[in-house]
Design an enzyme around this catalytic site. Structure first.
Site, PDB file in Angstrom:
ATOM      1  N   GLY A  15      25.929  12.281 -33.291  1.00  0.00           N
ATOM      2  CA  GLY A  15      27.371  12.492 -33.171  1.00  0.00           C
ATOM      3  C   GLY A  15      28.048  11.600 -32.155  1.00  0.00           C
TER       4      GLY A  15
ATOM      5  N   ASN B 180      24.090  16.934 -43.643  1.00  0.00           N
ATOM      6  CA  ASN B 180      24.253  18.134 -42.816  1.00  0.00           C
ATOM      7  C   ASN B 180      25.736  18.276 -42.474  1.00  0.00           C
ATOM      8  OD1 ASN B 180      24.188  20.158 -40.911  1.00  0.00           O
ATOM      9  ND2 ASN B 180      23.171  18.929 -39.319  1.00  0.00           N
ATOM     10  N   TRP B 181      26.392  19.203 -43.163  1.00  0.00           N
ATOM     11  CA  TRP B 181      27.833  19.358 -42.959  1.00  0.00           C
ATOM     12  C   TRP B 181      28.167  20.022 -41.625  1.00  0.00           C
ATOM     13  CZ3 TRP B 181      29.954  21.667 -48.233  1.00  0.00           C
ATOM     14  CH2 TRP B 181      29.780  20.725 -49.240  1.00  0.00           C
ATOM     15  N   LYS B 182      27.169  20.620 -40.986  1.00  0.00           N
ATOM     16  CA  LYS B 182      27.410  21.415 -39.756  1.00  0.00           C
ATOM     17  C   LYS B 182      28.506  22.449 -40.050  1.00  0.00           C
ATOM     18  CE  LYS B 182      25.994  17.441 -37.107  1.00  0.00           C
ATOM     19  NZ  LYS B 182      25.824  16.865 -35.795  1.00  0.00           N
TER      20      LYS B 182
ATOM     21  N   GLU C 110      21.143  20.657 -31.804  1.00  0.00           N
ATOM     22  CA  GLU C 110      22.286  21.516 -31.458  1.00  0.00           C
ATOM     23  C   GLU C 110      21.841  22.968 -31.344  1.00  0.00           C
ATOM     24  OE1 GLU C 110      24.954  20.236 -34.571  1.00  0.00           O
ATOM     25  OE2 GLU C 110      25.111  18.277 -33.615  1.00  0.00           O
TER      26      GLU C 110
ATOM     27  N   GLY D  23      24.939  13.539 -40.324  1.00  0.00           N
ATOM     28  CA  GLY D  23      25.957  14.537 -39.993  1.00  0.00           C
ATOM     29  C   GLY D  23      27.336  14.019 -40.375  1.00  0.00           C
TER      30      GLY D  23
ATOM     31  N   HIS E  20      17.064  21.784 -35.108  1.00  0.00           N
ATOM     32  CA  HIS E  20      18.099  20.770 -34.837  1.00  0.00           C
ATOM     33  C   HIS E  20      18.446  20.832 -33.349  1.00  0.00           C
ATOM     34  CE1 HIS E  20      21.915  18.644 -34.889  1.00  0.00           C
ATOM     35  NE2 HIS E  20      21.570  18.157 -36.066  1.00  0.00           N
TER      36      HIS E  20
ATOM     37  N   GLU F  81      15.364  12.525 -34.538  1.00  0.00           N
ATOM     38  CA  GLU F  81      16.774  12.451 -34.157  1.00  0.00           C
ATOM     39  C   GLU F  81      16.898  12.380 -32.641  1.00  0.00           C
ATOM     40  OE1 GLU F  81      19.475  14.076 -37.428  1.00  0.00           O
ATOM     41  OE2 GLU F  81      18.999  15.743 -36.141  1.00  0.00           O
TER      42      GLU F  81
ATOM     43  N   SER G 239      23.921   9.178 -35.940  1.00  0.00           N
ATOM     44  CA  SER G 239      24.991   8.200 -36.171  1.00  0.00           C
ATOM     45  C   SER G 239      24.692   7.220 -37.303  1.00  0.00           C
ATOM     46  CB  SER G 239      25.322   7.459 -34.867  1.00  0.00           C
ATOM     47  OG  SER G 239      25.817   8.374 -33.903  1.00  0.00           O
TER      48      SER G 239
END
Ligand code: PEP
Length: 251
Positions: A168, A8-10, A96, A228, A94, A162, A207
């Site tokens: 992160g 997941n490149w965000k 976020e 991520g 997700h 998650e 992480s």
């Protein structure tokens, strides 16, 4: 069951950076890897990634998708449009998006249904905050997220456990805690969907790095990882995938 390791490149990478990354990843990954890999670029790089990954063993995913087919939803991209690009996976729920963009369990459920309607496999993210874990409510929260998002199992599904506090932060969950949650999710799937629930892959995310990937990916309860930060470098992402294969990640 083949593990799925997802990058997941965000909100990272220009078109040129995306191109350089994918070219390198395509060099690293053998034609028939024992683990499935998927890359989730930003929308701006999706068409390029679709072209570059076509015919390769690396799957294409999107970080988000709107459940409506089309219409007045400025700034959104629909599952219908994603399917048109050859997208195979889409991240739904997700943390976020839940936290920053206020997405509710009900909206996440609509995305999961829409993904199935357009032939895309949803990766449903679930997980508790640190306060919820400390209050002993981790399973209660995850069970609610599961129950609302998956009313029926109408297609292939991946669930990413998650824990919000591990995303992160550089501090992953203890593998035993991830294992315990994966067991509970598996038991929930079996209770609700019987044998069909066994086909659902359960990933761990939060992480994951090359140094710790094997601790999660070698657990029989866990069939992949959603990564991520450590997926932003192709070498690092491939080393993580090797943790699922069981080989010693190269230095
Ligand atoms: C994620 O974005 O889903 C994630 C797990 O991020 P990170 O690997 O950076 O914790």
């Amino acid at each position: 069951m083949r593990a799925l390791v997802a990058a997941n490149w965000k909100m990272h990478k220009t078109l040129k950076e995306a191109e350089d990354y994918l070219r390198r990843l395509l060099e690293l990954v053998p034609p028939d890897p024992p683990v499935e890999l998927a890359v989730f670029p930003s929308f701006t790089a999706l068409a390029l990634a679709s072209e570059m990954l076509s015919g390769s063993p690396i799957a294409l995913g999107a970080q988000n998708g709107h459940p409506e087919r089309e219409g007045a939803f400025t700034g959104e991209v629909s599952m219908h449009q994603l399917a048109d690009l050859g997208v195979q996976y889409v991240i739904c729920g997700h943390s976020e998006r839940r936290k920053i963009f206020g997405e509710t369990d009900e909206f996440v459920a609509a995305k999961v249904r829409a993904a199935w309607a357009y032939g895309i496999t949803p990766i449903l993210c679930v997980g508790e905050t640190l306060e919820e874990r400390r209050a002993g409510k981790a399973w209660e929260v995850v069970e609610r997220q599961l129950s609302v998002a998956i009313e029926g199992l109408s297609g292939p599904l991946v669930i990413a456990y998650e824990p919000v506090w591990a995303i992160g932060t550089g501090v992953p969950a203890h593998p035993k805690d991830a294992q315990e949650m994966a067991r509970q999710i598996r038991a929930w799937l079996s209770a609700h969907f019987g044998e069909r629930g066994e086909e659902v892959r359960i990933q761990y995310g939060g992480s994951v790095k090359p140094e710790n990937a094997g601790e999660f990916l070698r657990l029989p309860e866990i069939q992949g990882a959603l990564v991520g930060g450590a997926s932003l470098d192709p070498e690092s992402f491939w080393r993580i995938a090797q943790g699922a294969i069981g080989g010693r990640p190269s230095e």
